[in-house]
Scaffold this motif. Structure first.
Motif: not given
Length: 539
Positions: A305-328
């Motif tokens: 759900f959160v991924t779909r929301g972030a994708a829409i935010a980007a479609e709306k013209g926002i540059l969305v920056v996300i941490s990749a995570g700490n489980s590598g």
């Protein structure tokens, strides 16, 4: 007979207990109110700044921008055993809690289109192990001098943009995180407050304006500091002159799917306020209740759900920056949502020497594009904690905002260029751009290279020329001459005497001032597109 009665009683208790399990679910509505009029009068649903941003990038205002029907929400709250936790206009849905029976009963309502339960995940046998610390932050007290802060800035060549006076002025960044305690009092953020660059915020978890309280978790303030903190002669964030909204979407006590809904609701608020950049150092994969866990195959850029929301935010013209995570640590595909979305910028972590940290999450073919996108310092990154101390911290939580602040500086230089083009040029500037992979992505970006490459774009204002550093000691460099076929440069003394005069045909010019006397000079630059005069201070 006694044993049979006991067994039957236990069975009934088991069934009763199962029936009472509270579920997390999204309820999607059939329609929205007054859609045509709302879209025809966008100022009724969006701020003017948000409207201007969409127009600038050719983004349509559509039905997703229209708020959810509040009458539907009010009616839902009256239904038996239902708690409404969050809402999303982009999804036309609300997040509810209730037993499975009570939630399914909502399908009888005429305005409910369908229901999506959060529990429909594959068993926990395929999970990536969770960390005992959901943020993986480690504070290391250090004896601070500017050199520590400089490394994370100079690694990505952002200092050269700062020298050109691109420090984030005019850009708005929304930070979606946990608490921001003491930002309203700490001296490290006094520059931000004095310049009225703290625009406000909201606590979506508690539904309150309490986001500064000293008792709140300090992860958000640490993240913010890498962009916004300023301590004279000691510390400069990557975007010290940007403006900020602070949104709490993370409940640090529990890990439940409703946090995804808080995140999307905050992103919608950011969009309606005209925010340019979102930074979120949060990721979702596994939860307190393993029934809600995602699997690696579901980190596909479209499931969460959160991924779909972030994708829409980007479609709306926002540059969305996300941490990749700490489980590598195990080198498996461990990118978390919403960093798996194709059109968001996912940031991994490197050490001070540029080598990948062992904890930085790894991408995989599950994602629709190479993840992580780029890397920045997240191994002993320098930050300011909730007590106002400058410390070192580990985590992609910090590499992400370092990049987000840098992006704001680059966007300041190119306000009319689309976020897609900005992202593309940053990727191309990475030191691993020739062979991007799932460990480093496109590598460590060079923001001055990205700046120089964007100068040559056809849509860039060809009249913009920059001189740096200024004041200068030995050399000055002129950039922005790419699109001129003829350029003349004249250097004058304060009395008007011509000291130097020549024609150039290069896109970048370096002028030696080492033999000049200390003082004030004037530099006149003539190109096909006009004339610029600069005051040059020689130390």
């Amino acid at each position: 007979m006694k044993n049979l009665i006991i067994f039957s009683f236990l069975l009934l208790l088991s069934q009763f207990g199962y029936a009472q399990v509270v579920e997390e679910a999204w309820v999607y509505f059939t329609d929205k109110p007054d859609v045509v009029n709302s879209i025809s009068n966008p100022s009724s649903i969006l701020t003017q700044r948000a409207i201007d941003r969409k127009q600038r990038f050719g983004i349509a205002i559509d039905e997703r921008d229209v708020p959810v029907n509040e009458a539907y929400i009010s009616n839902l709250k009256l239904q038996t055993g239902i708690a409404v936790m969050a809402k999303s206009k982009w999804m036309n849905a609300v997040h509810v809690r209730g037993t499975e029976t009570n939630v399914n009963n909502l399908l009888n309502l005429s305005y409910v289109d369908h229901i999506e339960f959060a529990k429909n995940k594959i068993s926990s046998g395929n999970r990536v192990g969770s960390s005992t610390n959901k943020f993986d932050v480690e504070d290391t007290q250090i004896t601070f001098d500017y050199g520590y802060a400089a490394n994370q800035v100079e690694m990505i060549a952002l200092d050269q943009l700062h020298e050109l006076d691109f420090t984030g002025t005019g850009l708005i960044i929304a930070v979606l995180d946990s608490g921001f305690p003491n930002v309203n009092t700490l001296s490290a953020f006094s520059r931000l407050r004095n310049n009225n660059d703290l625009l406000g915020g909201y606590n979506f978890v508690n539904r309150s304006t309490n986001y500064y309280d000293s008792t709140l978790d300090g992860h958000g303030i640490a993240v913010l500091s890498t962009m916004a903190a300023y301590i004279q002669n000691n510390y400069v964030g990557t975007a010290p002159d940007a403006s900020y909204y602070l949104f709490i979407t993370e409940d640090v006590i529990t890990e439940t799917p409703v946090e995804e809904s808080y995140w999307v609701e905050a992103a919608e608020r950011a969009d309606s306020l005209g925010v340019d950049v979102i930074n979120s150092s949060l990721g979702y994969f596994d939860f307190d209740d393993s029934r809600y866990d995602y699997t690696p195959s579901e980190m596909d850029g479209k499931t969460a759900f959160v991924t779909r929301g972030a994708a829409i935010a980007a479609e709306k013209g926002i540059l969305v920056v996300i941490s990749a995570g700490n489980s590598g640590y195990d080198l498996a595909g461990t990118i978390t949502a919403p960093a798996d979305a194709e059109n968001v910028f996912s940031i991994g972590a490197v050490n001070a020497d540029g080598t990948r940290t062992t904890f930085s999450s790894v991408g995989s073919s599950n994602q629709p594009s190479i993840k992580p996108d780029v890397m920045a310092q997240g191994g002993i990154a320098t930050l300011v904690n909730k007590n106002g101390n400058v410390v070192g911290g580990n985590g992609t939580s910090f590499s992400s905002p370092i990049i987000a602040g840098a992006i704001a500086c680059l966007m300041q230089a190119f306000p009319n260029l689309s976020p897609d083009l900005i992202r593309e040029k940053i990727r191309e500037s990475g030191d691993n751009a020739d062979s991007p992979d799932f460990l480093y992505g496109y590598g460590i970006p060079n923001f001055f290279t990205a700046f120089s490459n964007l100068l040559s774009t056809e849509v860039f204002d060809k009249s913009l020329i920059r001189v740096f550093p200024n004041p200068a000691q030995d050399f000055i460099t002129l950039v922005g001459l790419h699109n001129s076929t003829t350029t003349s440069i004249d250097l004058f003394s304060i009395t008007g005497e011509t000291i130097m005069k020549y024609n150039v045909d290069d896109s970048e010019v370096r002028i030696d001032l080492s033999n000049f006397s200390v003082g004030l000079y004037f530099l006149k630059v003539k190109t096909d597109f006009g004339e610029n005069t600069f005051k040059i201070v020689k130390h």
